[in-house]
Design an enzyme around this catalytic site. Structure first.
Site, mmCIF file in Angstrom:
data_model
loop_
_atom_site.group_PDB
_atom_site.id
_atom_site.type_symbol
_atom_site.label_atom_id
_atom_site.label_comp_id
_atom_site.label_asym_id
_atom_site.label_seq_id
_atom_site.Cartn_x
_atom_site.Cartn_y
_atom_site.Cartn_z
ATOM 1 N N HIS A 422 95.146 2.712 -19.346
ATOM 2 C CA HIS A 422 95.312 4.042 -19.952
ATOM 3 C C HIS A 422 96.677 4.209 -20.616
ATOM 4 C CE1 HIS A 422 93.805 7.883 -20.879
ATOM 5 N NE2 HIS A 422 93.154 8.123 -19.760
ATOM 6 N N ASP A 426 93.161 5.083 -25.038
ATOM 7 C CA ASP A 426 92.716 6.420 -24.675
ATOM 8 C C ASP A 426 91.225 6.409 -24.360
ATOM 9 O OD1 ASP A 426 95.245 7.467 -25.083
ATOM 10 O OD2 ASP A 426 94.858 7.893 -27.205
#
Length: 450
Positions: A422, A426
């Site tokens: 992450h 995204d």
């Protein structure tokens, strides 16, 4: 008589220490020149160490699982002549192949849908080479012995005056008691007849002779297993990946009915070309989708703070071997057609399982795919192959009824998982990437379109 100290030589590639994974000699053994004395594992490969002299082993550096620094004493050998370290013969060449035991028949079974690679995650993600380093190996804590089993209280004896001829039970209960070897006179009941529930209670709580559980598994002795070699490398890499990478996983369902039909047609007309499984078709779809999502095919140097988006797809393929999980790499997957991919998948998987994979074939991946084949389950949450930023996990194909308009039809469905870093990827990008894969896989003719 003289003593010769055999020091661990410089194996190269910046290696500072190696782990003892096997001793082939013991103190007191008589050995000959060029005889194999130990197997040492680095982050790159397992290396066979051979004795440069003949003599008797008088000291060993440590136990299996210990780390030995380059230049430190590995073995002390008592020789017959006055031989110094400087006068010792040149060391025999070391072998730098990853060693794996021959695969069992069960491990070499091939899933029709997923192919000869038999990749898997086995409770996690693959362990690539090179692997994350550790801090050396101390002894593994011994497992404590299980506490003694508490004796079960004997059952309440049957009511007085209750003879066998007076025991009431249905024919089904009597037949079951006979099959289990239970005397109905020994079974306690709160009613005027023995029921199935009474037999169940008897099996749970025992007879006067102790616990009665026909066909039950017996407890085995505790077995402490030292975590060494490939297993330790896998453990270190998984720990580093979970410690450094904030994972998230996205899963979507894909209708592969048309893809499976096309695959069957291609196999029926393949000629001398290799048989296609699902995996090369999935890899082809990944390679077509990557140009639109370059952040997926990347490596993150978190210490330097640099993300490198790779132009070529060097696809790691998690493969289960007798030695543990390895990740052979399909180089430039984007330049290969589906039959070339199938051939390379089979070659690399066989090399990994038999211990013949070269060091360069086990490192440098930019993206990894991992599958449990027919054991794929509903969904997986694979651990990222650090320093990559994504790992893709196809799951098992199942047939289910689905609605097409107002009609219900039979369809072949497969869930596809992707875990991402992450810090780099995204959630929107991961979902959009899988949606593009879904488009290619549900309309497979697009895989062959320019």
């Amino acid at each position: 008589m003289a003593r010769f100290t055999f020091k661990l030589p410089d194996i190269g590639e910046g290696i500072s220490e190696a782990e003892i994974v096997a001793w082939h000699v013991a103190v007191g053994d008589r050995i000959e020149e060029d005889q194999q004395i130990a197997d040492m594992m680095t982050d790159k490969a397992t290396v066979e160490m051979e004795s440069p002299v003949s003599g008797v082993v008088v000291e060993l550096a440590g136990e299996v699982g210990d780390q030995v620094s380059i230049g430190a004493a590995l073995v002390v050998i008592e020789t017959e002549g006055d031989l110094s370290a400087e006068e010792a013969p040149a060391l025999a060449p070391v072998t730098t192949e990853l060693k794996a035991a021959p695969p069992s028949a069960e491990q070499t079974e091939v899933a029709e849908q997923y192919g000869a690679e038999n990749p898997g995650v086995r409770g996690g993600a693959p362990s690539p080479l090179p692997l994350a380093g550790g801090d050396g190996g101390g002894p593994v804590p011994q497992t404590q012995s299980s506490p003694a089993k508490t004796a079960l209280p004997p059952p309440t004896p049957p009511a007085s005056g209750r003879g066998v001829e007076k025991i009431l039970a249905s024919p089904a209960v009597r037949a079951r008691a006979t099959d289990l070897g239970i005397d109905l006179a020994d079974v306690k009941t709160d009613s005027d007849r023995v029921r199935h529930a009474d037999l169940d209670a008897y099996l749970r709580y025992g007879s006067g002779e102790g616990y009665h559980a026909p066909h039950a598994s017996r407890a085995r002795a505790d077995e402490p297993i030292k975590v060494i070699g490939m297993r330790r490398k896998i453990a270190e890499n998984m720990q580093a990946a979970k410690r450094h990478i904030p994972h998230f996983t996205y899963v979507d369902e894909i209708d592969v009915t048309a893809l499976e039909a096309m695959r069957a047609d291609l196999n029926d007309n393949r000629g001398a070309r290799p048989k296609l499984t699902m995996l090369p078709l999935l890899i082809a779809a990944i390679c077509k989708a990557i140009p639109d999502f370059p952040m997926i095919n990347a490596r993150y140097d978190d210490e330097g703070g640099v993300v490198t988006r790779h132009g070529a797809v060097h696809l790691g393929m998690a493969t289960q071997t007798p030695a543990g999980l390895m990740v052979p790499v399909i180089r430039d997957a984007q330049d290969r057609n589906v039959w070339q991919l199938a051939s390379e998948i089979g070659r690399l998987a066989e090399a990994a399982r038999t211990g013949k994979a070269k060091v360069e074939e086990l490192s440098g991946s930019t993206l990894t795919i991992t599958s449990l084949g027919p054991l794929g389950g509903i969904a997986t949450t694979p651990v990222i192959n650090r320093p990559e930023v994504a790992i893709i996990g196809p799951n098992k194909i199942v047939e289910r009824p689905v609605f097409v308009g107002d009609e219900i039809v039979r369809a072949k469905l497969m869930n596809l998982s992707i875990s991402c870093d992450h810090r780099v990827v995204d959630g929107w990008d991961a979902a959009s990437f899988v949606q593009l894969l879904k488009k290619y896989l549900e309309t497979p003719v697009l895989l062959f379109a320019d």
